[in-house]
Design an enzyme around this catalytic site. Structure first.
Site, PDB file in Angstrom:
ATOM      1  N   GLU A 125       8.475  -2.958  -1.000  1.00  0.00           N
ATOM      2  CA  GLU A 125       7.126  -3.338  -0.586  1.00  0.00           C
ATOM      3  C   GLU A 125       6.859  -4.783  -1.004  1.00  0.00           C
ATOM      4  O   GLU A 125       7.264  -5.204  -2.081  1.00  0.00           O
ATOM      5  CB  GLU A 125       6.141  -2.393  -1.288  1.00  0.00           C
ATOM      6  CG  GLU A 125       4.769  -2.357  -0.692  1.00  0.00           C
ATOM      7  CD  GLU A 125       3.895  -1.275  -1.350  1.00  0.00           C
ATOM      8  OE1 GLU A 125       4.308  -0.093  -1.411  1.00  0.00           O
ATOM      9  OE2 GLU A 125       2.814  -1.639  -1.814  1.00  0.00           O
ATOM     10  N   ASP A 127       3.384  -7.192  -1.042  1.00  0.00           N
ATOM     11  CA  ASP A 127       1.945  -7.003  -0.814  1.00  0.00           C
ATOM     12  C   ASP A 127       1.102  -8.246  -1.021  1.00  0.00           C
ATOM     13  O   ASP A 127       1.201  -8.899  -2.060  1.00  0.00           O
ATOM     14  CB  ASP A 127       1.362  -6.013  -1.857  1.00  0.00           C
ATOM     15  CG  ASP A 127       1.976  -4.650  -1.785  1.00  0.00           C
ATOM     16  OD1 ASP A 127       2.271  -4.184  -0.689  1.00  0.00           O
ATOM     17  OD2 ASP A 127       2.146  -4.026  -2.863  1.00  0.00           O
ATOM     18  N   GLU A 129      -2.912  -8.193  -1.412  1.00  0.00           N
ATOM     19  CA  GLU A 129      -4.072  -7.310  -1.453  1.00  0.00           C
ATOM     20  C   GLU A 129      -5.288  -8.143  -1.827  1.00  0.00           C
ATOM     21  O   GLU A 129      -5.273  -8.853  -2.830  1.00  0.00           O
ATOM     22  CB  GLU A 129      -3.863  -6.199  -2.472  1.00  0.00           C
ATOM     23  CG  GLU A 129      -2.840  -5.201  -1.994  1.00  0.00           C
ATOM     24  CD  GLU A 129      -2.326  -4.313  -3.085  1.00  0.00           C
ATOM     25  OE1 GLU A 129      -2.193  -3.114  -2.845  1.00  0.00           O
ATOM     26  OE2 GLU A 129      -2.070  -4.816  -4.194  1.00  0.00           O
TER      27      GLU A 129
END
Ligand SMILES: *[C@@H]1O[C@H](CO)[C@@H](O)[C@H](O)[C@H]1NC(C)=O
Ligand SMILES: *[C@@H]1O[C@H](CO)[C@@H](O)[C@H](O)[C@H]1NC(C)=O
Ligand SMILES: *[C@@H]1O[C@H](CO)[C@@H](O)[C@H](O)[C@H]1NC(C)=O
Ligand SMILES: *[C@@H]1O[C@H](CO)[C@@H](O)[C@H](O)[C@H]1NC(C)=O
Ligand SMILES: *[C@@H]1O[C@H](CO)[C@@H](O)[C@H](O)[C@H]1NC(C)=O
Ligand SMILES: *[C@@H]1O[C@H](CO)[C@@H](O)[C@H](O)[C@H]1NC(C)=O
Length: 319
Positions: A125, A127, A129
């Site tokens: 993953e 990310d 955010e």
């Protein structure tokens, strides 16, 4: 995303209170960042319907102005999101995002890559955010990576932004190749993760899909969950456009991608987005990254001895 993910963040947010040296320059005029090469100008924008399909939220995923941008809505019925039609093995991935205005505590807007659906036990993953706040200018940008199921070690870094992310669109980009992962905001690198020996086991190295989502992060997103989403201020709307996904597209699962210029997991092949400028940061980009990190980063897992009494080995590199 999913529960183990969120659990690891609960610990993380609880330990944030000691990070006080924050540049509060956002109260004043936005500072001018150093100039950097505009990597986002190298790639064409993909039409939404060709590149993405709905992930969740049905009517909360809205095409606006004949698809020239997409609104993702969070209201008391649902969040929403979309997902790339293909998976990608390395490349350059970007979206321009305008965040919900006004009160947005507890709201999470994410632009990320993941393969948790295909590799539930050893997923990768990368990310971005964006974490909402009570005051519209204080959105927090969090970056993180997991590689091959390394969910026990959250490698979060957190930044304030040097602009009001609710006033206009800004570009959030991920460069991911066999050399490094670079997070860029308006083409300024804010974080580089090298594929070093120390990182090799936790370096994302399987094809991933690209996602954009808005969701209720009440339990953790703002002040460790002290400020949940207040639906009196709903709907929360994030707008997205200028999608770029220049990578080795890959549709099957669990077999080597048919990309002639990749040799899977060896790091020896050429990357789909190749050349010097994608393999290492230029001096100009390094200046930009130092500017962003010195001025706006207020948390790095590398400095969090409460969470990591033994600092992860990759933190000793590049110093
Ligand atoms: C809407 O977009 C489609 C596909 O890009 C295009 O063919 C059409 O002309 C557009 N319609 C208007 C009213 O702009
Ligand atoms: C959800 O929001 C709508 C519109 O604001 C409102 O009419 C409805 O009562 C709300 N439902 C719940 C369960 O809060
Ligand atoms: C992958 O599959 C989707 C859905 O079947 C299709 O729309 C897309 O064009 C495919 N991509 C590639 C690179 O084959
Ligand atoms: C990734 O995880 C799988 C399953 O846990 C393991 O077999 C494999 O060796 C790991 N790969 C790397 C590069 O650590
Ligand atoms: C790999 O990429 C290089 C440069 O982009 C190109 O010259 C070469 O022909 C490609 N190799 C194959 C096997 O497609
Ligand atoms: C990544 O590797 C390059 C080249 O060795 C080095 O200059 C740079 O400082 C490294 N970056 C980090 C964050 O360790």
């Amino acid at each position: 995303m999913f529960s183990i993910h969120i659990l690891s963040r609960l610990f993380f947010v609880a330990s944030l209170s000691s990070c006080a040296t924050v540049t509060r320059s956002l109260q004043h005029d936005s500072p001018i960042p150093p100039s950097v090469p505009r990597l986002t100008d190298r790639f064409s924008h993909l039409p939404f319907d060709e590149a993405f399909s709905e992930f969740f939220g049905g009517p909360n995923v809205q095409r606006v102005s004949n698809g020239s941008y997409i609104n993702l809505k969070l209201d008391n019925s649902s969040g929403s999101g979309f997902k790339s039609r293909s998976m990608y093995y390395y490349g350059f991935f970007s979206a321009a995002i305008k965040l919900p205005a006004d009160y947005s505590a507890g709201v999470v807007v994410a632009f990320y890559m993941s393969n948790a659906d295909v590799y539930p036990h050893n997923h990768d993953e990368i990310d971005f955010e964006l974490l909402g706040h009570e005051k519209r200018k204080e959105w927090v940008l969090q970056t993180n990576i997991y590689g091959n199921g390394s969910v026990g070690t959250g490698r979060e870094e957190k930044f304030y932004m040097w602009f009001d992310p609710t006033a206009d669109f800004h570009e959030y980009s991920i460069l991911w190749n066999s050399h490094h992962i670079v997070f860029l905001v308006d083409n300024i690198p804010v974080r580089e993760v090298n594929r070093s020996v120390a990182m090799s086991r936790a370096y994302p190295s399987k094809p991933m899909s690209v996602y954009a989502t808005i969701w209720d992060g009440s339990q953790w997103a703002t002040h460790g969950g002290k400020k949940p989403v207040n639906y009196k201020f709903a709907p929360f709307v994030a707008s997205l456009k200028d999608f770029e996904m220049e990578g080795c597209a890959w549709n099957q699962t669990k077999i080597a991608p048919p990309c002639p210029n990749n040799s899977q997991n060896s790091g020896l092949g050429l990357d789909p987005v190749g050349g010097q400028e994608f393999e290492e940061l230029s001096d100009q980009q390094k200046v930009g990254m130092a500017w962003a990190r010195n001025g706006f980063m207020f948390y790095s897992y590398c400095n969090d001895q409460n969470r990591f009494p033994v600092i992860p080995p990759e933190c000793k590199e590049g110093k």
